[in-house]
Design a protein around this motif. Sequence first.
Motif, PDB file in Angstrom:
ATOM      1  N   PHE A 177      13.986  -9.591 -53.534  1.00  0.00           N
ATOM      2  CA  PHE A 177      14.257  -8.346 -54.237  1.00  0.00           C
ATOM      3  C   PHE A 177      13.299  -8.223 -55.413  1.00  0.00           C
ATOM      4  O   PHE A 177      12.885  -9.218 -56.001  1.00  0.00           O
ATOM      5  CB  PHE A 177      15.698  -8.325 -54.768  1.00  0.00           C
ATOM      6  CG  PHE A 177      16.728  -8.078 -53.705  1.00  0.00           C
ATOM      7  CD1 PHE A 177      17.235  -6.807 -53.502  1.00  0.00           C
ATOM      8  CD2 PHE A 177      17.186  -9.127 -52.905  1.00  0.00           C
ATOM      9  CE1 PHE A 177      18.181  -6.575 -52.523  1.00  0.00           C
ATOM     10  CE2 PHE A 177      18.137  -8.907 -51.926  1.00  0.00           C
ATOM     11  CZ  PHE A 177      18.634  -7.629 -51.734  1.00  0.00           C
ATOM     12  N   SER A 223      13.391  -2.227 -59.466  1.00  0.00           N
ATOM     13  CA  SER A 223      13.032  -0.863 -59.071  1.00  0.00           C
ATOM     14  C   SER A 223      12.015  -0.264 -60.046  1.00  0.00           C
ATOM     15  O   SER A 223      12.069  -0.511 -61.259  1.00  0.00           O
ATOM     16  CB  SER A 223      14.282   0.020 -59.050  1.00  0.00           C
ATOM     17  OG  SER A 223      13.919   1.372 -59.029  1.00  0.00           O
ATOM     18  N   LEU A 247      23.191  -9.048 -56.396  1.00  0.00           N
ATOM     19  CA  LEU A 247      22.056  -8.268 -55.875  1.00  0.00           C
ATOM     20  C   LEU A 247      22.507  -7.054 -55.061  1.00  0.00           C
ATOM     21  O   LEU A 247      21.879  -6.001 -55.115  1.00  0.00           O
ATOM     22  CB  LEU A 247      21.132  -9.168 -55.043  1.00  0.00           C
ATOM     23  CG  LEU A 247      20.356 -10.191 -55.882  1.00  0.00           C
ATOM     24  CD1 LEU A 247      19.602 -11.156 -54.989  1.00  0.00           C
ATOM     25  CD2 LEU A 247      19.388  -9.488 -56.840  1.00  0.00           C
ATOM     26  N   LYS A 248      23.621  -7.218 -54.343  1.00  0.00           N
ATOM     27  CA  LYS A 248      24.171  -6.069 -53.614  1.00  0.00           C
ATOM     28  C   LYS A 248      24.540  -4.963 -54.597  1.00  0.00           C
ATOM     29  O   LYS A 248      24.257  -3.793 -54.384  1.00  0.00           O
ATOM     30  CB  LYS A 248      25.430  -6.500 -52.841  1.00  0.00           C
ATOM     31  CG  LYS A 248      25.172  -7.094 -51.483  1.00  0.00           C
ATOM     32  CD  LYS A 248      26.532  -7.398 -50.849  1.00  0.00           C
ATOM     33  CE  LYS A 248      26.391  -8.040 -49.498  1.00  0.00           C
ATOM     34  NZ  LYS A 248      27.696  -8.495 -48.998  1.00  0.00           N
ATOM     35  N   HIS A 283      21.518  -3.376 -56.014  1.00  0.00           N
ATOM     36  CA  HIS A 283      20.852  -2.566 -54.981  1.00  0.00           C
ATOM     37  C   HIS A 283      21.582  -1.247 -54.794  1.00  0.00           C
ATOM     38  O   HIS A 283      20.961  -0.178 -54.693  1.00  0.00           O
ATOM     39  CB  HIS A 283      20.794  -3.360 -53.669  1.00  0.00           C
ATOM     40  CG  HIS A 283      19.932  -2.715 -52.638  1.00  0.00           C
ATOM     41  ND1 HIS A 283      20.440  -2.189 -51.467  1.00  0.00           N
ATOM     42  CD2 HIS A 283      18.604  -2.474 -52.612  1.00  0.00           C
ATOM     43  CE1 HIS A 283      19.453  -1.655 -50.762  1.00  0.00           C
ATOM     44  NE2 HIS A 283      18.320  -1.822 -51.437  1.00  0.00           N
ATOM     45  N   GLU A 284      22.901  -1.307 -54.772  1.00  0.00           N
ATOM     46  CA  GLU A 284      23.703  -0.075 -54.621  1.00  0.00           C
ATOM     47  C   GLU A 284      23.442   0.895 -55.760  1.00  0.00           C
ATOM     48  O   GLU A 284      23.479   2.106 -55.588  1.00  0.00           O
ATOM     49  CB  GLU A 284      25.195  -0.424 -54.609  1.00  0.00           C
ATOM     50  CG  GLU A 284      25.701  -0.899 -53.258  1.00  0.00           C
ATOM     51  CD  GLU A 284      27.082  -1.551 -53.362  1.00  0.00           C
ATOM     52  OE1 GLU A 284      27.449  -2.240 -52.400  1.00  0.00           O
ATOM     53  OE2 GLU A 284      27.761  -1.379 -54.402  1.00  0.00           O
ATOM     54  N   GLU A 324      15.034  -3.237 -55.538  1.00  0.00           N
ATOM     55  CA  GLU A 324      14.618  -2.812 -54.205  1.00  0.00           C
ATOM     56  C   GLU A 324      14.344  -4.044 -53.343  1.00  0.00           C
ATOM     57  O   GLU A 324      13.952  -5.090 -53.866  1.00  0.00           O
ATOM     58  CB  GLU A 324      13.358  -1.942 -54.310  1.00  0.00           C
ATOM     59  CG  GLU A 324      13.670  -0.574 -54.901  1.00  0.00           C
ATOM     60  CD  GLU A 324      12.444   0.140 -55.425  1.00  0.00           C
ATOM     61  OE1 GLU A 324      11.318  -0.392 -55.271  1.00  0.00           O
ATOM     62  OE2 GLU A 324      12.605   1.221 -56.004  1.00  0.00           O
ATOM     63  N   MET A 325      14.539  -3.881 -52.037  1.00  0.00           N
ATOM     64  CA  MET A 325      14.359  -5.002 -51.114  1.00  0.00           C
ATOM     65  C   MET A 325      12.920  -5.104 -50.633  1.00  0.00           C
ATOM     66  O   MET A 325      12.282  -4.088 -50.405  1.00  0.00           O
ATOM     67  CB  MET A 325      15.244  -4.791 -49.891  1.00  0.00           C
ATOM     68  CG  MET A 325      16.386  -5.735 -49.805  1.00  0.00           C
ATOM     69  SD  MET A 325      17.271  -5.420 -48.272  1.00  0.00           S
ATOM     70  CE  MET A 325      18.729  -4.638 -48.887  1.00  0.00           C
TER      71      MET A 325
END
Lengths: 280, 99
Positions: free
Chosen positions: B12, B15, B82-83, B86-87, B92-93
């Motif tokens: 990850f 962003s 991280l989830k 990310h949500e 970003e992945m």
Amino acid sequence: MHQSWLIAGKKVKVKIHNSLFPAAWLNLFSKYKIDGDEQFVADLYLNLVPQEGWINQKKTEEIVFEHQRESAIRRIFIERRDFSGMLEQVESRYQGDLTVNADSDESVTVLVRTCLSFLCEDASALLLHASAVERRGHYWIFCGPSGSGKTTIARALSGGGAAASLDRVVLWADDAGTVWGRSTPFSDGYGLTGPEHTGVVAGILHIEPASEIDLIEMSAGEAFRSLLPQVLAFSREPEKLAHLMDTIGSVSESGLNHRLRFTKDEGFWKEIDRQFEEIQ
Amino acid sequence: MKESALDTNQVFHVSSRIAYRKIGGQIVIVHAGAERMITLNSTGTVIWELLGGKTVEAIARNIAELFEVDFEEALKDTVDFLKMMHERGLVEMKRTDSA
């Protein structure tokens, strides 16, 4: 430079001279007149006196506020021109919903406030939702969310020191780390502000209503988290946002931030002095 | 583990739509679009600072070592964190080819 634009269906004339560093603001004069039922004309004059070394005399800025009725997008362009009138750069500084009430003077207020916030941003200064009191030549800043009492406290304390600003304050840190404060044209209901309303900040007090007076030093992290939500119209561009966060960081790390639990009474300044003597 | 539906070989990165600053030992993040401020706790701050090159699993190993907890526990915490990030559009992945 005097042009007209449509803002929320109303015609607005904007005239801006030498819109440069906020610390150089000498004067703002604004007047409004309703011309018939539909036309709203606002002449805004930002008369600025450059301070030595702060500005680039070779450039001037023209701010254009554009409203697109269909998409409801509002954009502010800052055109940078040199003295020969050659356009160097056109830069869109804002896109999105500016939440303007078309039936009030608010559109003009928002326009100027947003433009000023961009100028502050360019100058690494913060346009802060806060009040300020000048005492013994220093600025005391009171900040907190709406209704926390910052305007009330600035008014109440105006006997002990002039209320320099009731709602909007510009803050910036110089290279030596000294934090400066300045009132803004929106400090006192469009009141004129003079060059004397700039001063070294002695304390930034984050208000918490309480039954007893208390002053507690804040950590840099606490100060940062308290200051950031009070910064008006911060940038949606990550790079500029990062720059703004650096500025908030410098002010947060200045050691000036305290949590002020207060009750309004005559002993206020006495208590403030006593507490600060203990701290310093 | 059930909670670890996320590929632990993934990397990850922060962003490009956010700005952040470390202040008082904690990471404060502001999303440029949402005008929302998020402060990370000490574990979150460590994970944040490990982003950008390490896989989720490698980050979890670092966390387990640093905070002296079981790897499984560290992995679960790392994945959950991280989830969540990310949500919210804060990370970003980036898929890695090497496992």
